[in-house]
Design a protein around this motif. Sequence first.
Motif, PDB file in Angstrom:
ATOM      1  N   PRO A  35      -3.562   2.955 -12.390  1.00 57.31           N
ATOM      2  CA  PRO A  35      -3.178   1.674 -12.990  1.00 57.31           C
ATOM      3  C   PRO A  35      -2.901   0.580 -11.950  1.00 57.31           C
ATOM      4  O   PRO A  35      -2.598  -0.554 -12.305  1.00 57.31           O
ATOM      5  N   HIS A  36      -3.021   0.908 -10.690  1.00 58.16           N
ATOM      6  CA  HIS A  36      -2.652   0.002  -9.606  1.00 58.16           C
ATOM      7  C   HIS A  36      -3.857  -0.814  -9.129  1.00 58.16           C
ATOM      8  O   HIS A  36      -4.995  -0.373  -9.220  1.00 58.16           O
ATOM      9  N   THR A  37      -3.571  -1.993  -8.603  1.00 64.75           N
ATOM     10  CA  THR A  37      -4.613  -2.873  -8.083  1.00 64.75           C
ATOM     11  C   THR A  37      -4.494  -2.934  -6.572  1.00 64.75           C
ATOM     12  O   THR A  37      -3.398  -3.100  -6.030  1.00 64.75           O
ATOM     13  N   VAL A  38      -5.634  -2.809  -5.897  1.00 63.99           N
ATOM     14  CA  VAL A  38      -5.675  -2.788  -4.437  1.00 63.99           C
ATOM     15  C   VAL A  38      -6.672  -3.823  -3.960  1.00 63.99           C
ATOM     16  O   VAL A  38      -7.717  -4.018  -4.575  1.00 63.99           O
ATOM     17  N   LYS A  39      -6.349  -4.479  -2.846  1.00 66.60           N
ATOM     18  CA  LYS A  39      -7.297  -5.381  -2.197  1.00 66.60           C
ATOM     19  C   LYS A  39      -7.241  -5.149  -0.697  1.00 66.60           C
ATOM     20  O   LYS A  39      -6.174  -5.188  -0.100  1.00 66.60           O
ATOM     21  N   LEU A  40      -8.397  -4.898  -0.112  1.00 64.38           N
ATOM     22  CA  LEU A  40      -8.511  -4.752   1.338  1.00 64.38           C
ATOM     23  C   LEU A  40      -8.909  -6.105   1.902  1.00 64.38           C
ATOM     24  O   LEU A  40      -9.931  -6.663   1.505  1.00 64.38           O
ATOM     25  N   GLU A  41      -8.089  -6.616   2.804  1.00 65.43           N
ATOM     26  CA  GLU A  41      -8.337  -7.917   3.406  1.00 65.43           C
ATOM     27  C   GLU A  41      -8.463  -7.742   4.911  1.00 65.43           C
ATOM     28  O   GLU A  41      -7.488  -7.451   5.585  1.00 65.43           O
ATOM     29  N   PRO A  42      -9.691  -7.888   5.423  1.00 65.86           N
ATOM     30  CA  PRO A  42      -9.910  -7.726   6.859  1.00 65.86           C
ATOM     31  C   PRO A  42      -9.022  -8.679   7.653  1.00 65.86           C
ATOM     32  O   PRO A  42      -8.707  -9.753   7.165  1.00 65.86           O
ATOM     33  N   PRO A  43      -8.593  -8.309   8.834  1.00 63.10           N
ATOM     34  CA  PRO A  43      -9.069  -7.114   9.517  1.00 63.10           C
ATOM     35  C   PRO A  43      -8.216  -5.876   9.240  1.00 63.10           C
ATOM     36  O   PRO A  43      -8.657  -4.762   9.520  1.00 63.10           O
ATOM     37  N   ASP A  44      -7.003  -6.023   8.669  1.00 65.31           N
ATOM     38  CA  ASP A  44      -6.063  -4.905   8.673  1.00 65.31           C
ATOM     39  C   ASP A  44      -5.127  -4.847   7.479  1.00 65.31           C
ATOM     40  O   ASP A  44      -4.230  -4.020   7.445  1.00 65.31           O
ATOM     41  N   LEU A  45      -5.300  -5.717   6.500  1.00 68.66           N
ATOM     42  CA  LEU A  45      -4.327  -5.820   5.408  1.00 68.66           C
ATOM     43  C   LEU A  45      -4.755  -5.019   4.190  1.00 68.66           C
ATOM     44  O   LEU A  45      -5.860  -5.187   3.663  1.00 68.66           O
ATOM     45  N   PHE A  46      -3.836  -4.148   3.755  1.00 60.13           N
ATOM     46  CA  PHE A  46      -4.013  -3.356   2.540  1.00 60.13           C
ATOM     47  C   PHE A  46      -2.986  -3.879   1.538  1.00 60.13           C
ATOM     48  O   PHE A  46      -1.785  -3.658   1.694  1.00 60.13           O
ATOM     49  N   GLY A  47      -3.462  -4.624   0.545  1.00 61.40           N
ATOM     50  CA  GLY A  47      -2.572  -5.163  -0.483  1.00 61.40           C
ATOM     51  C   GLY A  47      -2.590  -4.280  -1.706  1.00 61.40           C
ATOM     52  O   GLY A  47      -3.648  -3.791  -2.114  1.00 61.40           O
ATOM     53  N   MET A  48      -1.411  -4.069  -2.300  1.00 60.41           N
ATOM     54  CA  MET A  48      -1.341  -3.200  -3.468  1.00 60.41           C
ATOM     55  C   MET A  48      -0.306  -3.733  -4.452  1.00 60.41           C
ATOM     56  O   MET A  48       0.827  -4.025  -4.083  1.00 60.41           O
ATOM     57  N   GLU A  66      -5.806   8.574  -2.639  1.00 59.73           N
ATOM     58  CA  GLU A  66      -6.934   7.634  -2.618  1.00 59.73           C
ATOM     59  C   GLU A  66      -6.627   6.406  -1.757  1.00 59.73           C
ATOM     60  O   GLU A  66      -7.511   5.899  -1.066  1.00 59.73           O
ATOM     61  N   THR A  67      -5.383   5.933  -1.779  1.00 57.88           N
ATOM     62  CA  THR A  67      -5.059   4.783  -0.919  1.00 57.88           C
ATOM     63  C   THR A  67      -5.267   5.133   0.545  1.00 57.88           C
ATOM     64  O   THR A  67      -5.702   4.291   1.324  1.00 57.88           O
ATOM     65  N   TYR A  68      -4.978   6.373   0.913  1.00 57.22           N
ATOM     66  CA  TYR A  68      -5.160   6.787   2.310  1.00 57.22           C
ATOM     67  C   TYR A  68      -6.618   6.658   2.749  1.00 57.22           C
ATOM     68  O   TYR A  68      -6.892   6.305   3.888  1.00 57.22           O
ATOM     69  N   VAL A  69      -7.556   6.937   1.851  1.00 53.76           N
ATOM     70  CA  VAL A  69      -8.976   6.815   2.185  1.00 53.76           C
ATOM     71  C   VAL A  69      -9.282   5.374   2.596  1.00 53.76           C
ATOM     72  O   VAL A  69      -9.894   5.123   3.637  1.00 53.76           O
ATOM     73  N   TYR A  70      -8.842   4.423   1.788  1.00 55.82           N
ATOM     74  CA  TYR A  70      -9.109   3.013   2.072  1.00 55.82           C
ATOM     75  C   TYR A  70      -8.337   2.537   3.307  1.00 55.82           C
ATOM     76  O   TYR A  70      -8.844   1.745   4.101  1.00 55.82           O
ATOM     77  N   GLN A  71      -7.112   3.005   3.463  1.00 54.48           N
ATOM     78  CA  GLN A  71      -6.325   2.606   4.629  1.00 54.48           C
ATOM     79  C   GLN A  71      -6.967   3.124   5.915  1.00 54.48           C
ATOM     80  O   GLN A  71      -6.942   2.447   6.944  1.00 54.48           O
ATOM     81  N   ARG A  72      -7.572   4.302   5.855  1.00 57.91           N
ATOM     82  CA  ARG A  72      -8.263   4.837   7.043  1.00 57.91           C
ATOM     83  C   ARG A  72      -9.478   3.990   7.407  1.00 57.91           C
ATOM     84  O   ARG A  72      -9.815   3.863   8.583  1.00 57.91           O
ATOM     85  N   ILE A  73     -10.135   3.395   6.428  1.00 60.53           N
ATOM     86  CA  ILE A  73     -11.255   2.491   6.711  1.00 60.53           C
ATOM     87  C   ILE A  73     -10.748   1.283   7.492  1.00 60.53           C
ATOM     88  O   ILE A  73     -11.342   0.892   8.501  1.00 60.53           O
ATOM     89  N   LEU A  74      -9.651   0.687   7.036  1.00 63.33           N
ATOM     90  CA  LEU A  74      -9.072  -0.448   7.769  1.00 63.33           C
ATOM     91  C   LEU A  74      -8.663  -0.031   9.170  1.00 63.33           C
ATOM     92  O   LEU A  74      -8.932  -0.739  10.139  1.00 63.33           O
TER      93      LEU A  74
END
Length: 164
Positions: A30-43, A56-64
């Motif tokens: 139910p959560h909304t996530v936005k990856l904002e380069p270069p390093d910001l993980f918004g949730m 699942e958030t860890y997967v995206y955070q590892r990409i950043l």
Amino acid sequence: MNGRASGGEAGPPETREQSGIRGRVLRIGPHTVKLEPPDLFGMVLDGLLLPEHVEETYVYQRILAADSGRVLLLIDLAQAMGLPAETRRMMKNAGDLPYRGIAIHGANFKKRVLGNMAVMAMNLLTGNQECPVRFFATEAEARRWIIVRRAVLVQARSRVATPR
């Protein structure tokens, strides 16, 4: 993992082209996530944050982290309902993530206390001592702090890279 990138993309995030998710709005449960380069993980947390959501958030955070060497978190707790014990235990799996700052907004007093406790526990479990946590009334204030925090980190990195 049940998250889907906006626009209907399906499949595990590990198989997507990394640049394809940059700046996109994603749903993780139910959560909304936005990856904002270069390093910001918004949730934006909406309801309970369950272990499968954290995983699942860890997967995206590892990409950043792979691209920038750090992760800054911007978290909206206004609609958050809590962290079950199994979610808190799972936070030890973030040991490889280079968190360098957490800006939280939308939290009442109780959520600030619980949020602080969760981050302190995560830092203890992962050994991360470079992750200040700040609470703000608004997202705009939190984003201003993120900008300053990023500048401090970039300056510190450049001092290390160019010894005198």
